[in-house]
Design a protein around this motif. Structure first.
Motif, mmCIF file in Angstrom:
data_model
loop_
_atom_site.group_PDB
_atom_site.id
_atom_site.type_symbol
_atom_site.label_atom_id
_atom_site.label_comp_id
_atom_site.label_asym_id
_atom_site.label_seq_id
_atom_site.Cartn_x
_atom_site.Cartn_y
_atom_site.Cartn_z
ATOM 1 N N ARG A 94 -51.232 28.022 3.057
ATOM 2 C CA ARG A 94 -52.176 28.303 1.972
ATOM 3 C C ARG A 94 -53.571 28.618 2.503
ATOM 4 N N THR A 148 -50.812 32.334 -1.550
ATOM 5 C CA THR A 148 -51.088 31.730 -2.847
ATOM 6 C C THR A 148 -49.902 30.894 -3.297
ATOM 7 N N TRP A 208 -50.311 38.506 -1.021
ATOM 8 C CA TRP A 208 -50.980 39.152 -2.163
ATOM 9 C C TRP A 208 -50.314 40.457 -2.601
ATOM 10 N N ARG A 249 -56.777 35.721 -10.709
ATOM 11 C CA ARG A 249 -56.132 36.366 -9.571
ATOM 12 C C ARG A 249 -55.792 37.826 -9.851
ATOM 13 N N PRO A 282 -56.961 37.932 -1.316
ATOM 14 C CA PRO A 282 -57.415 36.544 -1.309
ATOM 15 C C PRO A 282 -58.725 36.301 -0.585
#
Length: 322
Positions: free
Chosen positions: A31, A37, A51, A134, A146
């Motif tokens: 993470r 995520t 992502w 997000r 991210p």
């Protein structure tokens, strides 16, 4: 293959389950350092994603007494394709088990390869829907970049260790219709490595020779980054986070991958690689075979491969084999 017509029933690698005896530390690694995520939790598992992964998750991290591969899952191209591959597996003598109540995807079917690794096939899946914080600016991107840690883009491939590499290759070609893009053959005629693909990527997974005669072990999982420069920046990120860098950045001769290998806290080897992987567009691609002498030359360029790259795998070896 069925006759002369290629089998294209397997679409792509969907997710990999890693077992870890240090679940909290491994979670922080994926993470916070890798920049993935968290997209859910169930039982002893946490589910994470890069992502640009379009499905709900690409990594299942499961608390366990040991490390290694829990299972690797492939999505088929249709419900009918799933039925065909399950039938082919059963016709080949494989024991196939139906599973339900899966996180993030529908009904699936599990089986073991000749070396004992667990594989899964599924069709129905849950596409990732990013929460408001997000959501990306571009609607053709699954999730906002991210800007955290290594910034993993997507799951790319994995590598298992096998006692009999050739038997595993022939099994996957026979039952799933996968193509072998490259392989290694020793002077003795034994197969020491093979790289298989289900699509136009140069490979979705590889099997290499297990040096200790222990079946069912795992070598590494690989996540794609955007550029070679991103790999170099990842090295700095790992350094600052106190993550053990095993080898790289270098360039492999086989498949030409620009790579960096680290060990996550649970002991599993993790690779980050340039996302611009080679594409195999030729439908009649001829498998590239590397000889023992060619492989002894080492990487395409970079430092000599560290010895642990050929000896370390997960789960750890039994005491009798060390």
């Amino acid at each position: 293959m069925q006759g002369d017509e290629p089998v294209m029933d397997i679409a792509h690698l969907g997710h990999v389950e890693l077992l870890t005896p240090k679940p909290e530390e491994s979670l922080r690694f994926f993470r916070d350092v890798m920049g993935m995520t968290v997209s859910g939790e169930k039982g002893d598992s946490v589910f994470l994603r890069g992502w640009d992964d379009y499905e709900r998750y690409s990594l299942q991290l499961t608390a366990s007494h040991t490390s290694g591969l829990g299972h690797a899952a492939f999505r088929t191209r249709s419900a009918q394709a799933l039925e065909r591959r399950v039938a082919a597996l059963r016709a080949d003598g494989a024991e196939v088990t139906r599973t339900g109540e899966n996180f993030g995807h529908g009904e699936s079917f599990r089986f073991r390869d000749p070396d004992g690794h667990v594989f899964e096939l599924y069709w129905e899946t849950e596409w990732y829907a990013a929460p408001p914080d997000r959501r990306p600016a571009l609607k053709n991107q699954a999730e906002r970049y991210p800007a955290r840690g290594v910034n993993v883009r997507r799951l790319d491939h994995f590598n298992c260790l096998a006692v009999d590499v050739r038997a595993c290759r022939e099994f996957f070609q026979r039952t799933l219709g996968l193509r072998c893009t490259e392989r290694i053959e020793l002077d003795s005629g034994e197969e020491a490595g093979m790289w298989l693909t289900s699509n136009n990527k140069s490979y979705d997974f590889a099997f290499t020779k297990e040096a200790h005669g222990v079946p069912g072990r795992f070598h590494h999982v690989t996540f794609a980054l955007d550029s070679r420069e991103a790999i170099l920046q990842a090295a700095d990120t790992f350094l600052e986070a106190g993550v053990f860098i095993e080898t790289g950045p270098h360039k492999h001769a086989v498949q030409q991958t620009f790579f960096l290998y680290v060990w996550e806290p649970g002991g599993n080897r993790v690779e980050v690689a340039h996302a611009g992987a080679r594409l195999i567009l030729a439908p009649d691609w001829k498998t590239i075979t590397w000889t023992e002498a060619e492989r002894k030359k080492g990487q395409a360029w970079g430092l000599k491969t560290i010895e642990s790259f050929h000896t370390h795998g997960t789960p750890p070896l039994p005491d009798s084999k060390r």
